[in-house]
Design a protein around this motif. Structure first.
Motif, PDB file in Angstrom:
ATOM      1  N   UNK A 143      32.939 -63.511  38.086  1.00  0.00           N
ATOM      2  CA  UNK A 143      32.037 -63.366  39.440  1.00  0.00           C
ATOM      3  C   UNK A 143      32.444 -62.114  40.176  1.00  0.00           C
ATOM      4  N   UNK A 144      32.840 -61.252  39.510  1.00  0.00           N
ATOM      5  CA  UNK A 144      32.962 -60.010  40.143  1.00  0.00           C
ATOM      6  C   UNK A 144      31.850 -58.959  40.338  1.00  0.00           C
ATOM      7  N   UNK A 145      32.071 -57.677  40.382  1.00  0.00           N
ATOM      8  CA  UNK A 145      30.891 -56.583  40.698  1.00  0.00           C
ATOM      9  C   UNK A 145      29.799 -56.701  39.745  1.00  0.00           C
ATOM     10  N   UNK A 146      29.884 -56.885  38.608  1.00  0.00           N
ATOM     11  CA  UNK A 146      29.013 -57.078  37.479  1.00  0.00           C
ATOM     12  C   UNK A 146      28.057 -58.072  37.622  1.00  0.00           C
ATOM     13  N   UNK A 147      28.569 -59.294  37.910  1.00  0.00           N
ATOM     14  CA  UNK A 147      27.678 -60.393  38.283  1.00  0.00           C
ATOM     15  C   UNK A 147      27.099 -60.371  39.527  1.00  0.00           C
ATOM     16  N   UNK A 148      27.881 -59.682  40.502  1.00  0.00           N
ATOM     17  CA  UNK A 148      27.022 -59.333  41.888  1.00  0.00           C
ATOM     18  C   UNK A 148      25.780 -58.706  42.016  1.00  0.00           C
ATOM     19  N   UNK A 149      25.870 -57.588  40.752  1.00  0.00           N
ATOM     20  CA  UNK A 149      24.860 -56.745  40.685  1.00  0.00           C
ATOM     21  C   UNK A 149      23.673 -57.444  39.782  1.00  0.00           C
ATOM     22  N   UNK A 150      24.210 -58.253  38.921  1.00  0.00           N
ATOM     23  CA  UNK A 150      22.984 -58.685  38.046  1.00  0.00           C
ATOM     24  C   UNK A 150      22.417 -60.211  38.346  1.00  0.00           C
ATOM     25  N   UNK A 151      23.377 -60.789  39.203  1.00  0.00           N
ATOM     26  CA  UNK A 151      22.624 -62.313  39.733  1.00  0.00           C
ATOM     27  C   UNK A 151      21.195 -62.181  40.395  1.00  0.00           C
ATOM     28  N   UNK A 152      21.393 -61.178  41.368  1.00  0.00           N
ATOM     29  CA  UNK A 152      19.788 -61.113  42.145  1.00  0.00           C
ATOM     30  C   UNK A 152      18.626 -61.291  41.099  1.00  0.00           C
ATOM     31  N   UNK A 153      18.686 -60.506  40.082  1.00  0.00           N
ATOM     32  CA  UNK A 153      17.311 -60.329  39.241  1.00  0.00           C
ATOM     33  C   UNK A 153      17.278 -61.746  38.388  1.00  0.00           C
ATOM     34  N   UNK A 154      18.460 -62.378  38.149  1.00  0.00           N
ATOM     35  CA  UNK A 154      18.403 -63.662  37.255  1.00  0.00           C
ATOM     36  C   UNK A 154      17.807 -64.698  38.342  1.00  0.00           C
ATOM     37  N   UNK A 155      18.292 -64.658  39.451  1.00  0.00           N
ATOM     38  CA  UNK A 155      17.723 -65.397  40.449  1.00  0.00           C
ATOM     39  C   UNK A 155      16.466 -65.372  40.784  1.00  0.00           C
ATOM     40  N   UNK A 156      15.885 -64.140  40.931  1.00  0.00           N
ATOM     41  CA  UNK A 156      14.392 -63.895  41.118  1.00  0.00           C
ATOM     42  C   UNK A 156      13.480 -64.223  39.872  1.00  0.00           C
ATOM     43  N   UNK A 157      14.156 -64.152  38.787  1.00  0.00           N
ATOM     44  CA  UNK A 157      13.296 -64.753  37.548  1.00  0.00           C
ATOM     45  C   UNK A 157      13.439 -66.299  37.417  1.00  0.00           C
ATOM     46  N   UNK A 158      14.060 -66.848  38.391  1.00  0.00           N
ATOM     47  CA  UNK A 158      13.958 -68.243  38.402  1.00  0.00           C
ATOM     48  C   UNK A 158      14.847 -69.031  37.371  1.00  0.00           C
ATOM     49  N   UNK A 159      15.921 -68.476  37.111  1.00  0.00           N
ATOM     50  CA  UNK A 159      16.561 -68.954  36.017  1.00  0.00           C
ATOM     51  C   UNK A 159      17.646 -70.121  36.599  1.00  0.00           C
ATOM     52  N   UNK A 160      18.072 -71.100  35.939  1.00  0.00           N
ATOM     53  CA  UNK A 160      18.866 -72.177  36.093  1.00  0.00           C
ATOM     54  C   UNK A 160      20.474 -71.578  35.963  1.00  0.00           C
ATOM     55  N   UNK A 161      21.138 -71.092  37.018  1.00  0.00           N
ATOM     56  CA  UNK A 161      22.218 -70.235  36.610  1.00  0.00           C
ATOM     57  C   UNK A 161      23.609 -70.897  36.845  1.00  0.00           C
ATOM     58  N   UNK A 162      24.372 -71.005  35.940  1.00  0.00           N
ATOM     59  CA  UNK A 162      25.690 -71.388  36.089  1.00  0.00           C
ATOM     60  C   UNK A 162      26.831 -70.249  35.916  1.00  0.00           C
ATOM     61  N   UNK A 163      27.472 -70.252  37.029  1.00  0.00           N
ATOM     62  CA  UNK A 163      28.590 -69.306  36.948  1.00  0.00           C
ATOM     63  C   UNK A 163      29.868 -69.930  36.727  1.00  0.00           C
ATOM     64  N   UNK A 164      30.521 -69.434  35.705  1.00  0.00           N
ATOM     65  CA  UNK A 164      31.984 -69.971  35.439  1.00  0.00           C
ATOM     66  C   UNK A 164      32.990 -68.791  35.789  1.00  0.00           C
ATOM     67  N   UNK A 165      33.777 -68.974  36.804  1.00  0.00           N
ATOM     68  CA  UNK A 165      34.669 -68.060  37.025  1.00  0.00           C
ATOM     69  C   UNK A 165      35.641 -68.580  38.283  1.00  0.00           C
ATOM     70  N   UNK A 166      37.179 -68.355  38.167  1.00  0.00           N
ATOM     71  CA  UNK A 166      37.788 -69.114  39.119  1.00  0.00           C
ATOM     72  C   UNK A 166      37.856 -68.325  40.682  1.00  0.00           C
ATOM     73  N   UNK A 167      37.352 -66.956  40.463  1.00  0.00           N
ATOM     74  CA  UNK A 167      37.066 -66.292  41.875  1.00  0.00           C
ATOM     75  C   UNK A 167      35.711 -65.890  41.634  1.00  0.00           C
ATOM     76  N   UNK A 168      35.170 -65.215  43.009  1.00  0.00           N
ATOM     77  CA  UNK A 168      33.727 -64.517  42.820  1.00  0.00           C
ATOM     78  C   UNK A 168      34.085 -63.605  44.198  1.00  0.00           C
TER      79      UNK A 168
END
Length: 410
Positions: free
Chosen positions: A23-48
């Protein structure tokens, strides 16, 4: 595998399971595009990061607050592995390989089965750039290529013709104060795609030289008026060319709706059944003072600014401005189209209570190579305009802000 280039493909992830590990900086940059694509997203991370946590709070992703475990990639179509634990990344990558899940790894691209391209978007087009030589991957190089292509599409310097039938119509484009770089991205793109351009003399003229040879450029000031008034003739020209099935751009200086008679043109087009797109522009009322180092508002000096047309004198019966009230305002007064009436304007303001020592700045040909600034006061401005031979177009700024900027007169 590293000797072969990646095969480019667009993934349609809407409603499909995507797993993001970390849930770090890489995820922060990539997640918006995946959200915009309508994906059903599961994030696995102890922190974010706080931004990623906000996505989870908003319900855009499902956050499982623990480290990666074997089996987390089950039923996934796509996975992004971006944890800070190399062992977990390796294990997750192996799981992705077993389950045939396309997998991106932020820590080791060579061990991934998919790479994330440098992407950008421009009006319905997605530009994705991948380096074909795996041994020479340079993300800065691919990002630079992406930026160059997207910028070219946006500003019209990279034009790809449309092969499907275009809908004819008119785009009413505000060209800004004069500098061709100050037109909006959308305005420049529409200009590049036009068949006909009907331009005002105050529009950014340098842009017209960039148009392809087939584009018909019409100077609005030279349209034969005949029995028509000038504005009516312009309206008729817009309608005539649009009815011929052409894409027409009406290029105006500043903003179409700031003393630009833009609504008159929109109304005429609507009556004729012609579709019209209005593209706002940067008004000279704020941009030209800014270019001359004058802020129209400034903390402790001016909490308001008023823009008024000076094309008719204050004592003209056609004037709709309440000059006595304007004289009582403590903020900035910006006068457009008022060079030849500035003497009468200054006299009226002083007569209704404005101090004769109120600073005045006139900025001629603002934002262009010919820009110049002339300073005066309400008491002296009429004589200064004559002595300095100030000519239109010029923006007149009246108020204490004139003495605030770095270019203020000593």
């Amino acid at each position: 595998m590293a000797e072969h280039p990646a095969y480019p493909v667009g993934l349609r992830l809407s409603g499909r399971r995507v797993v993001v590990l970390g849930g770090g900086q890489v995820a922060q940059r990539r997640l918006p595009a995946l959200i915009a694509a309508g994906a059903d997203i599961t994030l696995v991370s102890p922190q974010a990061t706080p931004s990623v946590e906000a996505m989870a709070d908003a319900g855009e992703i499902t956050w499982v607050r623990r480290p990666y475990q074997d089996g987390d990639l089950g039923e996934a179509w796509y996975a992004l592995i971006a944890t800070s634990d190399p062992a977990a990344n390796t294990a997750a990558s192996a799981e992705a390989e077993r389950h045939r899940v396309w997998c991106v790894r932020s820590d080791d691209a060579d061990q991934a089965t998919a790479w994330t391209p440098a992407t950008g978007h421009s009006e319905g087009v997605t530009v994705a750039v991948l380096t074909t030589d795996a041994r020479g991957r340079d993300p800065r190089h691919t990002a630079a290529i992406r930026d160059a292509v997207v910028e070219g599409l946006r500003d019209g310097t990279l034009v790809a013709p449309h092969h499907r039938t275009r809908t004819p119509g008119v785009a009413l484009v505000g060209g800004g104060p004069g500098d061709p770089d100050l037109i909006t991205v959308r305005g420049r793109r529409l200009l590049a795609a036009a068949d006909v351009v009907i331009a005002d003399r105050l529009g950014p003229r340098d842009l017209l030289a960039e148009l392809p040879p087939h584009v018909e450029v019409i100077d609005a000031a030279k349209i034969p008026y005949g029995r028509y008034m000038a504005q009516e003739a312009i309206n008729n020209a817009l309608i005539e060319h649009a009815k011929q099935g052409k894409s027409v751009v009406r290029l105006k200086g500043g903003d179409p709706y700031v003393f630009g008679r833009g609504m008159e043109e929109v109304q005429a087009l609507a009556e004729a059944g012609i579709p019209c797109t209005v593209v706002p522009g940067i008004s000279s009322s704020i941009s030209v003072p800014s270019a001359a180092g004058i802020p129209v508002t400034h903390r402790g000096v001016a909490h308001e600014f008023t823009v008024v047309s000076g094309h008719v004198a204050p004592d003209d019966e056609r004037s709709l401005a309440d000059w006595p009230s304007l004289a009582k305002l403590t903020g900035t007064l910006v006068v457009l189209m008022g060079v030849d009436k500035i003497g009468k304007i200054a006299e009226t303001l002083v007569a209704h209570g404005k101090s004769p020592e109120t600073p005045v700045a006139l900025v001629q040909e603002g934002t262009t190579a010919a820009q110049r600034r002339v300073d005066a006061t309400l008491a002296t401005v009429a004589e200064v305009v004559r002595a300095e031979e100030v000519k239109p177009p010029a923006v007149i700024v009246i108020g204490e802000v004139v003495n605030v900027g770095p270019s203020a007169a000593p």
